[in-house]
Design an enzyme around this catalytic site. Sequence first.
Site, PDB file in Angstrom:
ATOM      1  N   HIS A 245       1.201  -8.776  -0.237  1.00 58.53           N
ATOM      2  CA  HIS A 245       0.284  -8.231  -0.939  1.00 58.53           C
ATOM      3  C   HIS A 245      -1.382  -8.728  -0.899  1.00 58.53           C
ATOM      4  CE1 HIS A 245       3.384  -5.418  -1.797  1.00 58.53           C
ATOM      5  NE2 HIS A 245       4.104  -6.106  -2.998  1.00 58.53           N
TER       6      HIS A 245
ATOM      7  N   GLU B  93       6.256   2.772  -2.419  1.00 59.81           N
ATOM      8  CA  GLU B  93       4.663   2.606  -1.716  1.00 59.81           C
ATOM      9  C   GLU B  93       4.459   3.112  -0.262  1.00 59.81           C
ATOM     10  OE1 GLU B  93       3.723  -1.886  -2.259  1.00 59.81           O
ATOM     11  OE2 GLU B  93       6.150  -1.721  -2.880  1.00 59.81           O
TER      12      GLU B  93
ATOM     13  N   HIS C 240       1.019   0.047  -6.168  1.00 56.40           N
ATOM     14  CA  HIS C 240       2.475  -0.588  -6.777  1.00 56.40           C
ATOM     15  C   HIS C 240       2.738  -0.333  -8.186  1.00 56.40           C
ATOM     16  CE1 HIS C 240       5.219  -3.873  -6.992  1.00 56.40           C
ATOM     17  NE2 HIS C 240       5.054  -4.101  -5.731  1.00 56.40           N
TER      18      HIS C 240
END
Length: 382
Positions: free
Chosen positions: A129, A342, A203
């Site tokens: 991420h 996601e 998220h």
Amino acid sequence: MKSVMLLGSIFTATLLLPLAVIAGQATRASFGHTADGQEVEIVTLTNSHGMRARVMSYGASVQSLLVPDRNGKLADVVLGYDTLDGYLERRQYFGATVGRYANRIAHGKFTLDGKSYSLSLNDGANSLHGGSKGFDQQVWKVLDVKPGPTPSVTMEYVSPDGDQGYPGNLTVKATYTLSDDNQLKVAYVASTDKPTIVNLSNHTYWNLGGEGSGSVMEQELMIPGDAITPVGDAAAIPTGAITPVAGTPYDFRIAKPIGRDIRDGDSQQLLFGHGYDMNWVLSRKEIESRVVARVEDPHSGRVMTIWSGKPGLQFYSGNFLDGTTVGKDHHIYRQGDAFVLEPQLFPDTPNHPDFGSARLEPGQTYRNTIVYRFGIDQAAKQ
């Protein structure tokens, strides 16, 4: 096919929600300060039916989302904290915008135009991420707040060349819009001044029964993907294969409770992830926006349908919520108390040419528009 009614028409007719809310509203306020003194703002979007989204500039994150059930009762359906301190003290990506590259890049390395790049590592030997300080930990600038029938907020973050090891100055905007028919839309756009890679997503941890209400294992999930990209071990890096879901616990093409097959001990993928934590193949390229997931809570009647044009969908079943997080209203979050969906490119795409491309060139515009549509199923359990 079950009939799902839009919340707006139901609650306007039955007057179950406050009549004082007669038009879309958008307000902004301070939500606190970071350790280095940066102010974090929170913007509240409300539609005429009382649905309310709060978006904070720390991580361009969804802090709360109030959605009515079949009886008109509002509940916050996203996990998180009541104050900024919780987000600052423990990184869990609650509601956050993740990037520059959502998901994992193996060993934090990729090659672009013959040059190798090394990213910051924050997930064992891998980059997750965006690295050790991704977009979820940045204070975004609030550019615009608009009231009206479709209240919205636009936030911007400029990631400098070399940020976490990524090339190019990347300008990213995130616009959250709440419509009068109970849709929350987030539109990500990005541009760069030199070739780079980009993969942005949201998220948010969802529980359609309401955050803190307990397990989501009875909530019914549909994912239209007919394959996954399996991982090689607990590090969750794809092997490069694309494997059909037919006859496996990963087959959600027909809706089923999230927990129905989650304890299948014959599934190595479930063992690696301590539950679901993998990428579903929705297409082999980016296409027009379509349904990428549908979730229904049989107890409250709430239904959420997610739309995006991205080829992949990461589904995570809250496996590492371990009972040590105290969230909103002093609720303790435990394993399986939420799910994450996601829409994005496939994990580690820069190192798997067969997965497509994450490349963004100067003059091009990256886009990922995600729409969360809320309704109710009158046939759900009373």
